[in-house]
Design a protein around this motif. Structure first.
Motif, PDB file in Angstrom:
ATOM      1  N   THR A 122       0.831  -1.203   0.000  1.00 27.16           N
ATOM      2  CA  THR A 122       0.000   0.000   0.000  1.00 27.16           C
ATOM      3  C   THR A 122       0.867   1.255   0.000  1.00 27.16           C
ATOM      4  O   THR A 122       0.594   2.229  -0.722  1.00 27.16           O
ATOM      5  N   ALA A 123       1.929   1.227   0.797  1.00 22.56           N
ATOM      6  CA  ALA A 123       2.835   2.376   0.834  1.00 22.56           C
ATOM      7  C   ALA A 123       3.507   2.574  -0.521  1.00 22.56           C
ATOM      8  O   ALA A 123       3.673   3.720  -0.992  1.00 22.56           O
ATOM      9  N   LEU A 159       4.794   6.416  -1.014  1.00 20.94           N
ATOM     10  CA  LEU A 159       5.321   6.890   0.263  1.00 20.94           C
ATOM     11  C   LEU A 159       6.787   6.480   0.431  1.00 20.94           C
ATOM     12  O   LEU A 159       7.183   5.391   0.021  1.00 20.94           O
ATOM     13  N   TYR A 195      10.076   5.206   2.667  1.00 21.13           N
ATOM     14  CA  TYR A 195      10.160   4.230   3.762  1.00 21.13           C
ATOM     15  C   TYR A 195      10.006   4.913   5.115  1.00 21.13           C
ATOM     16  O   TYR A 195       9.544   4.299   6.084  1.00 21.13           O
ATOM     17  N   ALA A 255       7.880   7.003   6.046  1.00 27.27           N
ATOM     18  CA  ALA A 255       6.480   7.072   6.467  1.00 27.27           C
ATOM     19  C   ALA A 255       6.118   5.837   7.290  1.00 27.27           C
ATOM     20  O   ALA A 255       5.391   5.937   8.289  1.00 27.27           O
ATOM     21  N   LEU A 256       6.643   4.682   6.902  1.00 27.19           N
ATOM     22  CA  LEU A 256       6.409   3.466   7.682  1.00 27.19           C
ATOM     23  C   LEU A 256       7.208   3.503   8.984  1.00 27.19           C
ATOM     24  O   LEU A 256       6.721   3.069  10.034  1.00 27.19           O
ATOM     25  N   THR A 273       5.197   5.614  11.440  1.00 29.13           N
ATOM     26  CA  THR A 273       3.799   5.268  11.698  1.00 29.13           C
ATOM     27  C   THR A 273       3.651   4.647  13.089  1.00 29.13           C
ATOM     28  O   THR A 273       4.530   3.925  13.554  1.00 29.13           O
TER      29      THR A 273
END
Length: 470
Positions: free
Chosen positions: A429-430, A435, A437, A439-440, A443
């Motif tokens: 999904t990312a 997005l 990395y 962003a993960l 999170t």
């Protein structure tokens, strides 16, 4: 031949994933739709492939967990395997799925015709009905959803040995005394491990230098160790040269290896050596449909064939051989029928191999990136660092992500471990959203879950692999 074929708006040959969803969708929209199916209502997935194999795999996992009872503080006696019971559980699920499919045909208004179809003219199919007799059908629009079947290599004596394929293996009501598996790809591995857990001796014969030949060496090496721990014998760089005997009784498989020829004696032999398309002897030449050199239907990125008004979907069209890809083929066709411009180009296709540990992958791995000359960095963490695995006593495996060398863009992700097939969806999904990395990394994931491991994975900046460092 009937003087006047029965005419349909949509005529679909094959009721697999793509075909059935197209049939139900178009029939509900008011079109006259017919689907011709020779045997498996709903295609291979609910009958003889994805779902029944995972059903049996889970039964084997339960057997494995019971044997490990002491590890969890559970007192358990010797494990007894009732293969007839395993088969019955699988059959019950399959029958329930078939009933759902039949209801969908009835409720949608699409006509399901059971029989063997063959083109006798462009866009015209003669059907040898399962219950006797024939019908001739024509379609304004025609869709091929033919699927594939297990390939039987041209090894002397193999055909005569009546080997198991995945179809027959899922119908076993006994535990093979010694199962020889030809092929160390995902089908072979998904059968080898559960059969060992049911009590079979198992030998895997793989022609290549590693198991799971499309995966990185670190994945293959971990699977080798796990298989060895479970008592599965693996012969790599081993080419079958001759088979003697009959599967289900006694078989002798002669293999050529770098160390010389050897003979493997077993009770049963399972062929898991790839797939071949169901495109022969159905009159595709009469229909004006061209095949490629491997026998798959030639299609463009909109899944159109060489014949006007004829499309092909799923495995037979050379699409990646996964049910979820076949479903997307349906969406490509459906959206284009509505005036869209959807294609099969640049699809981000995930997949999962349901071994233990489970393997999920999406995008590039290191092997593919190097082959393509794509510079990358690697983030990696052992599954033991993901705290959820410690609550499950399932700490084997690792998470690994490829990140672009010149940006924070995600190139690919591999999860080899418990719930590997689930956690890849987060990274997929990312990637689809573009997005980075980071962003993960930033999170807030629920604790304790496997997905939380992504924050561990990306806690430190990805590093350039030593072999690629300057």
């Amino acid at each position: 031949m009937a003087s006047s074929p029965q005419h349909y708006d949509f005529l679909i040959l094959g009721s697999g994933e793509s075909g059935k969803y197209l049939a139900w969708t178009m029939a509900r929209a008011g079109h006259r739709v017919a689907v011709i199916e020779r045997r498996w209502i709903g295609g291979s997935c609910p009958n003889i492939a994805c779902l029944p194999s995972k059903n049996v795999i889970y039964s084997a996992q339960v057997a494995s967990l019971v044997r490990r009872g002491k590890e969890f503080g559970i007192a358990a006696g010797p494990v007894g395997i009732d293969m007839a019971g395993v088969r019955e559980r699988k059959r019950t699920m399959v029958n329930e799925l078939i009933a759902i499919h039949r209801n969908n045909y009835t409720n949608s208004g699409a006509e399901l015709i059971m029989g063997e179809g063959r083109f006798i003219a462009p866009k015209t199919i003669e059907v040898q009905l399962q219950d006797g007799g024939t019908r001739v059908l024509s379609g304004e629009l025609v869709y091929l959803n033919l699927g594939t079947r297990a390939a039987i290599p041209d090894v002397p004596g193999l055909h005569q040995s009546t080997p198991l394929t995945h179809v027959e293996a899922l119908e076993l009501d006994r535990v093979p005394e010694h199962l020889i598996v030809l092929g160390g790809g995902y089908v072979g591995l998904e059968f080898a491990q559960p059969m060992r857990r049911f009590g079979s001796r198992v030998t895997v014969v793989e022609q290549g230098p590693q198991l799971a030949g499309h995966e990185d060496p670190d994945v293959a090496q971990l699977l080798m160790r796990r298989f060895a721990d479970e008592g599965i014998v693996v012969e790599l760089n081993a080419r079958p040269s001759r088979v003697e005997g009959r599967s289900g009784d006694k078989v002798r498989c002669h293999v050529q290896t770098a160390a010389g020829d050897k003979v493997i004696e077993g009770s049963d032999i399972l062929v898991a050596a790839g797939r071949t398309p169901n495109t022969q002897a159905i009159g595709l030449d009469v229909a004006g449909v061209n095949l490629d050199a491997r026998g798959y239907v030639q299609v463009n990125e909109r899944l159109e064939t060489s014949a006007p008004g004829v499309w092909a979907m799923g495995d037979c069209a050379g699409s990646p051989q996964f049910t979820h890809v076949a479903f997307d083929d349906f969406r490509v066709v459906r959206d284009n029928l509505a005036g869209g411009q959807r294609t099969t180009r640049d699809r981000l296709v995930p997949y999962c191999m349901f071994t233990d540990p489970e393997l999920g992958r999406v995008g590039l791995n290191e092997t593919a990136a190097r082959r393509a000359g794509i510079a990358y960095r690697v983030a990696r963490t052992p599954m033991a660092a993901v705290l959820r695995t410690r609550t499950l006593s399932e700490t084997g495996g690792f998470l690994k992500a490829l990140v672009a060398a010149d940006s924070d863009r995600l190139l690919g992700f591999t999860a080899l471990g418990v719930s590997g097939g689930e956690v890849i969806a987060v990274v997929q999904t990312a990637m689809l959203a573009g997005l980075p990395y980071t962003a993960l990394r930033d999170t807030i994931f629920t604790h304790p879950t496997i997905a939380e491991g992504l924050t561990v994975l990306f806690a430190n900046p990805p590093a350039t692999p030593a072999a690629a460092a300057h």
